[in-house]
Write a protein that holds these residues in place. Sequence first.
Motif, short mmCIF file in Angstrom:
data_model
loop_
_atom_site.label_atom_id
_atom_site.label_comp_id
_atom_site.label_asym_id
_atom_site.label_seq_id
_atom_site.Cartn_x
_atom_site.Cartn_y
_atom_site.Cartn_z
N TYR A 47 0.83 -1.22 0.00
CA TYR A 47 0.00 0.00 0.00
C TYR A 47 0.86 1.26 0.00
O TYR A 47 0.37 2.35 0.24
CB TYR A 47 -0.90 0.03 1.24
CG TYR A 47 -1.93 -1.08 1.32
CD1 TYR A 47 -2.90 -1.22 0.34
CD2 TYR A 47 -1.95 -1.94 2.40
CE1 TYR A 47 -3.88 -2.22 0.44
CE2 TYR A 47 -2.91 -2.94 2.50
CZ TYR A 47 -3.86 -3.08 1.52
OH TYR A 47 -4.81 -4.05 1.63
N GLY A 168 -2.77 0.93 4.81
CA GLY A 168 -1.98 1.90 4.06
C GLY A 168 -2.38 3.32 4.39
O GLY A 168 -3.28 3.56 5.18
N PRO A 169 -1.66 4.27 3.78
CA PRO A 169 -2.00 5.67 4.01
C PRO A 169 -3.34 6.02 3.36
O PRO A 169 -3.84 5.26 2.53
CB PRO A 169 -0.84 6.43 3.35
CG PRO A 169 -0.24 5.48 2.38
CD PRO A 169 -0.51 4.10 2.89
N SER A 170 -3.88 7.16 3.76
CA SER A 170 -5.09 7.68 3.15
C SER A 170 -4.94 7.67 1.63
O SER A 170 -3.88 8.01 1.10
CB SER A 170 -5.28 9.11 3.66
OG SER A 170 -6.15 9.82 2.82
N ALA A 171 -5.99 7.26 0.92
CA ALA A 171 -5.89 7.14 -0.54
C ALA A 171 -7.25 7.37 -1.16
O ALA A 171 -8.26 7.39 -0.48
CB ALA A 171 -5.37 5.76 -0.93
N THR A 172 -7.25 7.56 -2.46
CA THR A 172 -8.51 7.68 -3.17
C THR A 172 -8.40 7.00 -4.53
O THR A 172 -7.31 6.95 -5.10
CB THR A 172 -8.94 9.15 -3.36
OG1 THR A 172 -10.19 9.18 -4.03
CG2 THR A 172 -7.92 9.92 -4.19
N ARG A 179 -5.63 4.36 -7.85
CA ARG A 179 -5.35 4.71 -6.46
C ARG A 179 -4.25 5.76 -6.39
O ARG A 179 -3.18 5.58 -6.96
CB ARG A 179 -4.94 3.45 -5.70
CG ARG A 179 -4.63 3.69 -4.22
CD ARG A 179 -4.66 2.37 -3.46
NE ARG A 179 -4.13 2.52 -2.10
CZ ARG A 179 -4.58 1.84 -1.05
NH1 ARG A 179 -5.57 0.99 -1.19
NH2 ARG A 179 -4.04 2.00 0.13
N VAL A 180 -4.50 6.88 -5.70
CA VAL A 180 -3.43 7.81 -5.36
C VAL A 180 -3.46 8.03 -3.86
O VAL A 180 -4.52 8.05 -3.23
CB VAL A 180 -3.53 9.18 -6.08
CG1 VAL A 180 -3.35 9.04 -7.56
CG2 VAL A 180 -4.82 9.90 -5.76
N GLU A 181 -2.28 8.13 -3.27
CA GLU A 181 -2.17 8.28 -1.83
C GLU A 181 -2.32 9.73 -1.44
O GLU A 181 -1.89 10.63 -2.16
CB GLU A 181 -0.81 7.76 -1.32
CG GLU A 181 -0.74 6.25 -1.24
CD GLU A 181 -0.62 5.58 -2.60
OE1 GLU A 181 -0.08 6.22 -3.52
OE2 GLU A 181 -1.09 4.44 -2.74
N GLY A 182 -2.93 9.93 -0.27
CA GLY A 182 -2.87 11.25 0.34
C GLY A 182 -4.12 12.09 0.19
O GLY A 182 -4.18 12.94 -0.68
N VAL A 183 -5.13 11.83 1.01
CA VAL A 183 -6.26 12.74 1.02
C VAL A 183 -6.42 13.28 2.44
O VAL A 183 -5.61 14.11 2.86
CB VAL A 183 -7.55 12.10 0.48
CG1 VAL A 183 -8.53 13.19 0.02
CG2 VAL A 183 -7.27 11.19 -0.70
N ARG A 187 -0.96 11.09 5.53
CA ARG A 187 -0.46 10.78 4.20
C ARG A 187 0.77 9.88 4.26
O ARG A 187 1.17 9.30 3.25
CB ARG A 187 -0.17 12.08 3.43
CG ARG A 187 -1.48 12.74 3.01
CD ARG A 187 -1.24 13.98 2.20
NE ARG A 187 -0.81 15.11 3.02
CZ ARG A 187 -0.78 16.37 2.58
NH1 ARG A 187 -1.13 16.64 1.34
NH2 ARG A 187 -0.40 17.33 3.37
N SER B 229 -12.01 5.16 1.91
CA SER B 229 -10.62 5.20 1.48
C SER B 229 -9.86 6.43 1.94
O SER B 229 -8.69 6.36 2.24
CB SER B 229 -10.55 5.18 -0.06
OG SER B 229 -11.03 3.98 -0.56
N GLU B 230 -10.53 7.57 1.93
CA GLU B 230 -9.79 8.83 1.99
C GLU B 230 -9.50 9.32 3.40
O GLU B 230 -8.60 10.13 3.61
CB GLU B 230 -10.57 9.90 1.23
CG GLU B 230 -10.70 9.57 -0.24
CD GLU B 230 -11.73 10.44 -0.94
OE1 GLU B 230 -12.18 11.43 -0.34
OE2 GLU B 230 -12.08 10.12 -2.08
N PRO B 277 -8.47 1.46 2.44
CA PRO B 277 -7.59 2.09 3.44
C PRO B 277 -8.20 2.18 4.86
O PRO B 277 -7.50 1.89 5.82
CB PRO B 277 -7.33 3.46 2.85
CG PRO B 277 -7.40 3.24 1.36
CD PRO B 277 -8.48 2.22 1.17
N TYR B 278 -9.45 2.56 4.97
CA TYR B 278 -10.00 2.74 6.32
C TYR B 278 -11.36 2.08 6.48
O TYR B 278 -12.25 2.26 5.66
CB TYR B 278 -10.19 4.23 6.64
CG TYR B 278 -8.91 5.03 6.62
CD1 TYR B 278 -7.78 4.61 7.33
CD2 TYR B 278 -8.84 6.21 5.90
CE1 TYR B 278 -6.62 5.36 7.30
CE2 TYR B 278 -7.67 6.97 5.87
CZ TYR B 278 -6.56 6.53 6.57
OH TYR B 278 -5.41 7.27 6.55
#
Lengths: 195, 504
Positions: A47, A168-172, A179-183, A187, B229-230, B277-278
């Motif tokens: 992730y 994993g880190p926050s993602a969308t 999937r991109v990380e960081g919302v 992050r 996810s976010e 993710p969550y």
Amino acid sequence: MSAREEILGRVRSALEGVDRTGTVPPAPRVTPVADLVGRFAERVEDYRAVVERCSEADLASRVAAALPAGARVVVPPGLGVEVPGARVDDGLSAAELDALDAVVTEAVVGIAETGTIVLDHGPGQGRRIISLVPDRHVCIVRAAQVVADVPDAIAVLDPARPLTWISGPSATSDIELNRVEGVHGPRVLHVLVVD
Amino acid sequence: MSATFVGMPAFPSAARAALADTQLRHNLAHATGTIRDKRARVVAEVEEWEDLRLAGAAVKQSALVDLDRHLVRLEETLTANGATVHWARDAAEANAIVARIARDHDADEVVKVKSMATQEIGLNEALAEEGILAWETDLAELIVQLGDDLPSHILVPAIHRNRAEIREIFLREMAGVGRPAPADLTDEPAVLAGAAREHLREKFLRAKVAVSGANFAVAETGTLVVVESEGNGRMCLTLPEVLVSVVGIEKVVPTWEGLDPLLRLLPRSSTGERMNPYTSTWSGVTPGDGPQEVHVVLLDNGRTRALADDVGRQALRCIRCSACLNVCPVYERVGGHAYGSVYPGPIGAILNPLMKGTGDPQTDSLPYASSLCGACFEVCPVRIDIPEVLVHLRAEVVDGHRGDRVPKAEAAAMAGAAWTLSDARRLAWVEKASGLAGRALTRFGRTRLPGGRAAAGRIPGPGAAAWTGARDLPAPPRESFRAWWRRTDGGRTDHTDTETGEGS
């Protein structure tokens, strides 16, 4: 008639004559792997989390190394490792937490198959908000806490406690389904697996 | 019942317009192709996926066939955990409950976790009428809300938008409702996500009331589950003082253990990940941690109508993964808007008629928005036999028109066929006529099917024009089987096939 009575009445009449004796077959179990902790570490890493394995003796120094120099850090009460300079959460507000850079917590369960870490927000883990608002989450998972798959986690978790499952880190996936990380959540997820 | 988008035409007209939009078709093909591949990879990783599907379907089915008992149990456990339980027969009742709770706390805004149930009941619009602003915090929902657009996918409501369009919407609209997008915003997905983070953070930090749905509600333990996810979900479920969750009554899972197959099936089927993710679970109020006032609104809004349908009941097993949308050849080409509902795609084509009832032209067109190829059933993690329900609903739509003064062309054709087929002499006469038509087409017709067989092109007339507008009708054989049997004594006296003129 109250909405409650009316809805329940509609449900009962919809189910009139329906056989209520359904059986639920047991869900299949994952084939056991020899190196459970290795599988866990590898799946968390998938992730794009940072994963390191270390010994109990090295933990404090690894935690310190996972925090950028000068980072303002919050830790929950009861954390089993010393983090010099960190602020112990005593009911910090969301705005106060937003001004901090990182959080260090422990966890309650690690799931090898899915690379998931579960927090039940007990001692060493803290309130849900502290592992959410700061942008960097350093999370300590002990090898003995790692289970094979989701059903094993569910069996040991207490539903009465609030639970946060983290993979994993926050993602969308909302932009073109990639999937991109960081919302909104942290992050950076930095996991220390203690053997 | 779930509202149809205002002014929505029936599916065929809406689909025609959507098909003409080449940008939309490009965006959809790219996105559905990406997610299909991801799903296939992570599903293949699970050795006993079929058994997992069986277990997931059985858990949801066991909840449905005993739903009254589980709902009463859920109410008991939630209440014991410190939550307040409300019941809402329909959208208006649910919206009024949420608005009242917000007003009780003098809130003029709420933050929202992405939730299909609150979209279904039009909560944002209802709150706006009460002077309460509802901020969508899921990235895709934010894109839809800022763009004053309609959702077009269950999981990714902005699937019809590409990164360049999203960048434009952010630059144009964010400033009007809060923190503006940075002037140097690029269309990199990570940069766009970063802009959403900055924009929404001030809203999270000041919100007093949050509204969510729930993916699952465990009756035995009084636990609600939100899969996301976010981290916007965690923000809403954790920061505000008051949390209101609008939960469809079909979300009940009887036991805590029952979550297992569902939590394994959902992420692999929806975003194509081993785990999202969550995932947050909460059982009422936890003193000193998270919202100290927790409400749960149990929503019917047509679900009991679907429950009463013996064939359609299975649709209530749906866990809103949207795998059926991503594999559907119809959805992939027309997108979600053409279905006119927050529930598009194959599942929408059955859920809307089941929850609203058939009878209006828009709803009645939905069961036909399918080629019945069966891909939706194959990927459904809880084994909803969508094609079976589609056919069942088509029958219901047809039955609804039995008493029409002016029958539809299709009904007239069927009545004509029944009249013809019920009498041997009439059938013989029609066979003779069709044989003549076959000869004429073979000789004079200009349309040929692959392989050389003659066919009729577009035939004028009501019904026939619509049918043949997109299909070639193969030329009928020159001689019927019965005529051939009579002429050749069942093939004993003459081996010449008059159709091809060749000896066999």
